[in-house]
Design a protein around this motif. Structure first.
Motif, PDB file in Angstrom:
ATOM      1  N   ILE A  31      27.068 -17.848  33.697  1.00  0.00           N
ATOM      2  CA  ILE A  31      26.400 -18.349  34.857  1.00  0.00           C
ATOM      3  C   ILE A  31      27.432 -18.812  35.747  1.00  0.00           C
ATOM      4  O   ILE A  31      27.549 -18.793  36.984  1.00  0.00           O
ATOM      5  N   GLY A  40      29.970 -24.747  37.986  1.00  0.00           N
ATOM      6  CA  GLY A  40      29.467 -23.324  38.110  1.00  0.00           C
ATOM      7  C   GLY A  40      28.132 -23.230  37.721  1.00  0.00           C
ATOM      8  O   GLY A  40      27.411 -22.692  38.524  1.00  0.00           O
ATOM      9  N   TRP A  41      27.597 -24.104  36.567  1.00  0.00           N
ATOM     10  CA  TRP A  41      26.434 -23.978  36.093  1.00  0.00           C
ATOM     11  C   TRP A  41      25.336 -24.604  37.172  1.00  0.00           C
ATOM     12  O   TRP A  41      24.739 -23.638  37.604  1.00  0.00           O
ATOM     13  N   ALA A  68      21.978 -15.374  38.154  1.00  0.00           N
ATOM     14  CA  ALA A  68      22.598 -16.554  37.659  1.00  0.00           C
ATOM     15  C   ALA A  68      21.458 -17.447  37.086  1.00  0.00           C
ATOM     16  O   ALA A  68      21.604 -18.191  36.031  1.00  0.00           O
ATOM     17  N   VAL A 106      27.341 -16.874  44.367  1.00  0.00           N
ATOM     18  CA  VAL A 106      26.104 -17.796  44.696  1.00  0.00           C
ATOM     19  C   VAL A 106      26.746 -18.804  45.599  1.00  0.00           C
ATOM     20  O   VAL A 106      25.969 -19.279  46.451  1.00  0.00           O
ATOM     21  N   SER A 107      27.869 -19.386  45.047  1.00  0.00           N
ATOM     22  CA  SER A 107      28.723 -20.505  46.185  1.00  0.00           C
ATOM     23  C   SER A 107      28.754 -20.116  47.551  1.00  0.00           C
ATOM     24  O   SER A 107      28.876 -21.053  48.308  1.00  0.00           O
ATOM     25  N   CYS A 141      21.803 -14.176  42.665  1.00  0.00           N
ATOM     26  CA  CYS A 141      21.115 -15.512  42.709  1.00  0.00           C
ATOM     27  C   CYS A 141      20.191 -15.576  41.512  1.00  0.00           C
ATOM     28  O   CYS A 141      20.031 -16.444  40.621  1.00  0.00           O
ATOM     29  N   THR A 151      28.889 -15.879  37.787  1.00  0.00           N
ATOM     30  CA  THR A 151      27.706 -15.553  38.983  1.00  0.00           C
ATOM     31  C   THR A 151      27.792 -16.679  40.078  1.00  0.00           C
ATOM     32  O   THR A 151      27.362 -16.382  41.252  1.00  0.00           O
ATOM     33  N   ALA A 152      28.443 -17.895  39.576  1.00  0.00           N
ATOM     34  CA  ALA A 152      28.479 -18.886  40.743  1.00  0.00           C
ATOM     35  C   ALA A 152      29.582 -18.495  41.834  1.00  0.00           C
ATOM     36  O   ALA A 152      29.119 -19.326  42.921  1.00  0.00           O
ATOM     37  N   GLY A 172      25.081 -22.125  40.334  1.00  0.00           N
ATOM     38  CA  GLY A 172      24.408 -21.145  40.176  1.00  0.00           C
ATOM     39  C   GLY A 172      22.778 -21.143  40.281  1.00  0.00           C
ATOM     40  O   GLY A 172      22.159 -20.350  40.767  1.00  0.00           O
ATOM     41  N   TYR A 173      22.439 -22.417  40.034  1.00  0.00           N
ATOM     42  CA  TYR A 173      20.768 -22.575  40.088  1.00  0.00           C
ATOM     43  C   TYR A 173      20.397 -22.975  41.544  1.00  0.00           C
ATOM     44  O   TYR A 173      19.290 -22.964  42.095  1.00  0.00           O
ATOM     45  N   SER A 226      37.321 -17.092  37.394  1.00  0.00           N
ATOM     46  CA  SER A 226      36.259 -17.742  38.327  1.00  0.00           C
ATOM     47  C   SER A 226      36.824 -19.246  38.464  1.00  0.00           C
ATOM     48  O   SER A 226      36.900 -19.866  39.617  1.00  0.00           O
TER      49      SER A 226
END
Length: 519
Positions: free
Chosen positions: A487, A335-336, A215, A494-495, A212, A490-491, A339-340, A60
């Motif tokens: 996370i 990335g963290w 994440a 999400v990105s 989402c 998963t970003a 993810g949020y 990733s």
């Protein structure tokens, strides 16, 4: 009046006979099922799971790290452009007056987005960069010259870009489409300008929502689990309690009760109350350390380091020369925070009705990062000052990247160190609770697409996230670390959900500006 409206709305939704029909069961099943599968794999073979996560993490960051850096930069600068031109006066949320008072609104934003990481990372990250300076600066480790780059690099990771990606452009898109157009308050709504109505009927929309949610659950379970480990460590250091799983479990169970009750009570009650308490406690501790700690060093370090941060802003934000260092620092944080992004934007939408684009961007993208930088200087800068004065006093306890040990080593150097350490434990607990309650609330919003999710969903996700954390820490810190690192994986999807906001945000802002007679 606002509190009465929310209480009545929540009760009506919770008691509605059709409430189960409003739940997005495919998203619920995919996100909940994935977290359950992750937990089962961890229980069967944590080493194999960690290996899979690490491989996915490396893939990733290698393929998407550069894209994330450009996405973060673009989001920040486009947001500033909208805020400080004529579109800045656009009022969002389809109401004329802000629902939540300004101080309480800012308190919720600060506590939710900074979270528990703002305590332990504030102590540990500047010290980590002081001991091993970032490659961009080329200064000698553990010297006075290394102090300013150490703080500047920490400001980069927790500063303008990290805050802006959470809810600047995305909030504009979601608030318009939900409150003006009546579309569901879900992550997939960010893709509506691209796919139209199809996004609500296709697997792409369900996948976007589920990714989402996963994440955010991964990113929230991590702090909950680490809080159990960190507070347990602190209680052992301060009171001599046995630092075992029983104590860690008790801490997590208490935290579950605290943030679940807060989430059930709603945004204008429990979440707002915890955030306000935390802000006053944080301000009190900041003032105490500023006066009783290394005051001159703190003030000099903040001014010098923030100037260095601004001067080297673009080079730090686009640095690509050391992939190994980059992956485990800047890209990991990006990335963290990415993810949020969508769920934080949803939460900000919920608490920001009646606010202008200028207010949201100024508070989230400018004010909050400056306050965060000063907070990092107060705590991390004090640690560096103590380390320079007495080498080893902070770095030795910090050996092995022991985050809570770094914080307690710093607080023990202050007058009334025992009391200050206890207050920091309380502060960290409430920080994590404010993240837990807001994300419990927001994940429940995803399941229904409304800004008043039923109570049973809040209870389920609140308890579920806490229990996952409790089970994972029974395996040691490796289980929580694996989930928290995931996370970053998963970003990736999400990105991609966040990307269209770069052009749909400005388009919507200009449209609203015309409708409101601003241009």
């Amino acid at each position: 009046m606002t509190e009465m409206v929310e209480e009545r709305s929540d009760a009506e939704i919770s008691e509605s006979p059709g409430v189960l029909a409003n739940v997005d069961w495919p998203v619920f099943a995919v996100s909940g099922g994935f977290i359950g599968l992750f937990l089962i794999m961890a229980l069967i073979d944590i080493d194999a799971l960690s290996g899979m996560v690490n491989s996915s993490f490396a893939w990733s960051t290698k393929l998407f790290g550069g894209y994330w850096q450009l996405l973060m930069l673009s989001t920040f600068f486009i947001g500033l452009g909208l805020a400080f031109t004529r579109t800045g006066g656009v009022r969002l949320g389809n109401v004329e007056v802000a629902e939540i008072p300004t101080f309480k609104w800012i308190a919720i934003i600060m506590c939710t987005l900074l979270a528990g990481g703002g305590v332990f990372w504030a102590a540990a990250e500047p010290m980590a960069h002081f001991i091993s300076p970032p490659p961009l600066f080329g200064v000698e480790a553990k010297t006075a010259e290394a102090a300013y780059p150490a703080l500047a690099q920490s400001f980069m990771h927790w500063g303008f870009l990290a805050w802006a990606i959470q809810c600047s452009l995305t909030s504009i898109v979601l608030m318009y489409l939900h409150y003006n157009k009546g579309l569901p308050l879900k992550p997939r709504t960010l893709l509506y300008p691209v796919f139209g109505e199809k996004i609500y009927k296709s697997w792409i929309g369900s996948f976007a929502d589920a990714a989402c949610v996963i994440a955010v659950v991964a990113g929230t379970v991590g702090p909950i689990g680490f809080l159990g480990l960190q507070v347990s460590y602190g209680l052992n250091e301060l009171f001599g309690l046995v630092n075992d799983y029983g104590l860690q479990l008790s801490i997590i169970l208490g935290l579950i009760v605290l943030y679940t009750i807060s989430a059930i009570s709603g945004v204008t009650r429990g979440i707002q109350l915890l955030s306000t308490i935390n802000v006053f406690l944080a301000l009190g501790l900041m003032g105490f350390i500023l006066v009783m700690g290394p005051t001159a060093f703190i003030s000099d370090a903040f001014i010098h380091s923030f100037g260095l941060y601004l001067d080297e802003f673009i080079p730090m934000a686009t640095f690509r020369a050391s992939p190994g260092w980059l992956d485990w620092w800047t890209v990991f944080f990006w990335g963290w925070f990415l993810g949020y992004g969508p769920l934080m934007a949803m939460f900000i939408c919920r608490i920001s009705r009646g606010r202008t684009i200028r207010e949201i961007v100024t508070v989230v993208s400018l004010l909050a990062p400056v306050v965060t930088a000063f907070w990092f200087t107060i705590i991390g800068g004090s640690g560096i000052a103590f380390e320079i004065a007495e080498p080893g006093v902070i770095s030795e306890p910090f050996t092995g990247f022991n985050l809570p040990a770094a914080m307690f080593a710093i607080t023990q150097q202050l007058p009334m160190g025992f009391i200050v350490s206890v207050l920091f434990l309380i502060l960290t607990t409430i920080f994590v609770a404010t993240t837990g309650d807001s994300m419990t609330y927001t994940v429940s919003m995803v399941m229904t697409g409304t800004d008043h999710p039923p109570a049973f969903l809040r209870i389920f996700w609140g308890i579920a996230m806490g229990l996952v954390a409790a089970i994972l820490i029974s395996l040691g810190s490796g289980g929580v670390s694996a989930l928290q690192s995931f996370i970053v994986v998963t970003a990736v999807p999400v990105s991609l959900v966040l990307l269209p906001s770069l052009w749909t945000g400005p388009k919507i802002a200009r449209q609203l500006a015309r409708e409101q007679g601003l241009i």
